[in-house]
Design an enzyme around this catalytic site. Structure first.
Site, PDB file in Angstrom:
ATOM      1  N   ASP A  11       9.166  -3.587  -0.078  1.00  0.00           N
ATOM      2  CA  ASP A  11       9.307  -2.146  -0.257  1.00  0.00           C
ATOM      3  C   ASP A  11       8.729  -1.441   0.960  1.00  0.00           C
ATOM      4  O   ASP A  11       8.001  -2.040   1.761  1.00  0.00           O
ATOM      5  CB  ASP A  11       8.573  -1.685  -1.526  1.00  0.00           C
ATOM      6  CG  ASP A  11       8.733  -0.192  -1.777  1.00  0.00           C
ATOM      7  OD1 ASP A  11       9.883   0.278  -1.830  1.00  0.00           O
ATOM      8  OD2 ASP A  11       7.719   0.515  -1.893  1.00  0.00           O
ATOM      9  N   SER A  12       9.024  -0.153   1.073  1.00  0.00           N
ATOM     10  CA  SER A  12       8.455   0.646   2.158  1.00  0.00           C
ATOM     11  C   SER A  12       6.955   0.821   1.992  1.00  0.00           C
ATOM     12  O   SER A  12       6.253   1.156   2.953  1.00  0.00           O
ATOM     13  CB  SER A  12       9.123   2.019   2.194  1.00  0.00           C
ATOM     14  OG  SER A  12       8.861   2.736   0.990  1.00  0.00           O
ATOM     15  N   CYS A  74      13.302  -1.215  -2.809  1.00  0.00           N
ATOM     16  CA  CYS A  74      13.238   0.088  -2.162  1.00  0.00           C
ATOM     17  C   CYS A  74      14.652   0.639  -2.203  1.00  0.00           C
ATOM     18  O   CYS A  74      15.584   0.007  -1.699  1.00  0.00           O
ATOM     19  CB  CYS A  74      12.754  -0.046  -0.713  1.00  0.00           C
ATOM     20  SG  CYS A  74      12.877   1.461   0.274  1.00  0.00           S
ATOM     21  N   GLU A 153       1.563   7.016  -2.196  1.00  0.00           N
ATOM     22  CA  GLU A 153       0.995   6.207  -1.123  1.00  0.00           C
ATOM     23  C   GLU A 153      -0.472   6.537  -0.862  1.00  0.00           C
ATOM     24  O   GLU A 153      -1.239   5.686  -0.416  1.00  0.00           O
ATOM     25  CB  GLU A 153       1.805   6.390   0.164  1.00  0.00           C
ATOM     26  CG  GLU A 153       3.168   5.709   0.145  1.00  0.00           C
ATOM     27  CD  GLU A 153       3.072   4.193   0.119  1.00  0.00           C
ATOM     28  OE1 GLU A 153       2.144   3.631   0.739  1.00  0.00           O
ATOM     29  OE2 GLU A 153       3.914   3.548  -0.545  1.00  0.00           O
ATOM     30  N   CYS A 185      13.694   6.115  -6.856  1.00  0.00           N
ATOM     31  CA  CYS A 185      12.727   5.636  -5.862  1.00  0.00           C
ATOM     32  C   CYS A 185      11.698   4.848  -6.650  1.00  0.00           C
ATOM     33  O   CYS A 185      11.197   5.328  -7.679  1.00  0.00           O
ATOM     34  CB  CYS A 185      12.071   6.801  -5.127  1.00  0.00           C
ATOM     35  SG  CYS A 185      10.711   6.308  -4.026  1.00  0.00           S
ATOM     36  N   HIS A 187       8.751   4.340  -6.159  1.00  0.00           N
ATOM     37  CA  HIS A 187       7.435   4.994  -6.231  1.00  0.00           C
ATOM     38  C   HIS A 187       7.323   5.898  -7.463  1.00  0.00           C
ATOM     39  O   HIS A 187       6.221   6.134  -7.969  1.00  0.00           O
ATOM     40  CB  HIS A 187       7.196   5.856  -4.994  1.00  0.00           C
ATOM     41  CG  HIS A 187       6.864   5.103  -3.750  1.00  0.00           C
ATOM     42  ND1 HIS A 187       7.810   4.418  -3.025  1.00  0.00           N
ATOM     43  CD2 HIS A 187       5.689   4.939  -3.092  1.00  0.00           C
ATOM     44  CE1 HIS A 187       7.234   3.876  -1.969  1.00  0.00           C
ATOM     45  NE2 HIS A 187       5.955   4.162  -1.989  1.00  0.00           N
TER      46      HIS A 187
END
Length: 271
Positions: A11-12, A74, A153, A185, A187
């Protein structure tokens, strides 16, 4: 190919941990290799060329561990890079967009589905394509929410500030008649409670993590690669940014102690 090989997830940043958690829950015997590119997150505002390069770098890094499959956890990287990655590696490569779309079509009652994601994911139109491939008549309302990934993040997903930022980001959807909202997403499940509070109880939230883990299980079962050992699996985690922040977020989300190996890229990168 051995059943003892690990499942590699990338993932990012920390978002793909939502997929990793579901894999660890649904397939508790499997070993997971996880890579979060936290030094270069978020991917959403970046060009297709950057995202494709970064994804390829991570895949090349993970291949040295001989995984039995690659999971691009991602949405932006899935939209941009999955077909090229599939062409260039010999193991199965799964993304998170098709599973999320399939789950949303099963859930909706009125055929009106919202999609929130990064700028890159929304710009790609990948969810609209995936949804209409399954159900051509579905109405899709898409919204980029670039302010949400940085909250996660930074580990701020439980803060009061997060509630305000989420509600402001989702404001354009409040007057839509969607009954299902895809968290496009990985996240965003970190913010699911706040998203639910803003959208209301009548809107079902769809995270691709559960369906992606089911797809992984189905594929491994079909190819005879499900782990059969009764040993407790040892998972490995890598990140390209601050390992302390990543470790704190990962341990909080996974509810277990982990060790994180920092990885410093030795090749040119777009910064």
């Amino acid at each position: 190919m051995s059943t003892h090989q690990a499942i590699a997830i990338l993932d990012s940043g920390v978002g793909g941990l939502t997929v990793a958690k579901e894999v660890m829950r649904q397939l508790p015997r499997e070993r997971v290799l996880y890579f979060g590119d936290t030094a270069r997150a978020p991917y959403g505002p970046r060009s297709k060329e950057e995202v494709a390069l970064f994804t390829r770098q991570i895949v090349d890094y993970l291949l040295q561990f001989d995984p039995k499959m690659i999971v691009i956890a991602c949405n932006t990287a899935t939209a941009v890079a999955i077909e090229a990655i599939r062409t260039n590696v010999s193991v199965p490569v799964l993304g998170v967009i098709t599973p999320g779309a399939r789950a949303a079509i099963k859930q909706t009652k009125n055929g009106q589905i919202g999609v929130i994601g990064t700028e890159g994911t929304i710009r790609s139109g990948a969810y609209v394509t995936a949804l209409r491939r399954i159900s051509p008549g579905v109405k899709v309302v898409s919204l980029a929410c670039p302010t949400l990934v940085p909250l996660v993040e930074k580990g701020m997903f439980r803060s009061e500030e997060a509630s305000d930022v989420v509600c402001e980001a989702l404001r354009p959807l409040r007057n839509e008649t969607i009954d299902t909202l895809i968290l496009g997403c990985t996240h965003y499940p970190f913010l699911a409670d706040r998203i639910k509070r803003c959208m209301g109880e009548d809107v079902a939230l769809i995270s691709s993590a559960d369906q992606t883990a089911r797809d992984i299980s189905t594929l491994l079962s079909h190819t005879g690669q499900l782990e059969s050992s009764n040993e407790v699996p040892v998972h490995r985690f890598f990140c390209s940014g601050d390992p302390r922040t990543f470790q704190w977020i990962a341990q909080d989300w996974l509810n277990e102690q982990i060790h994180v190996t920092p990885v410093m890229w030795q090749v040119p990168k777009f910064i």
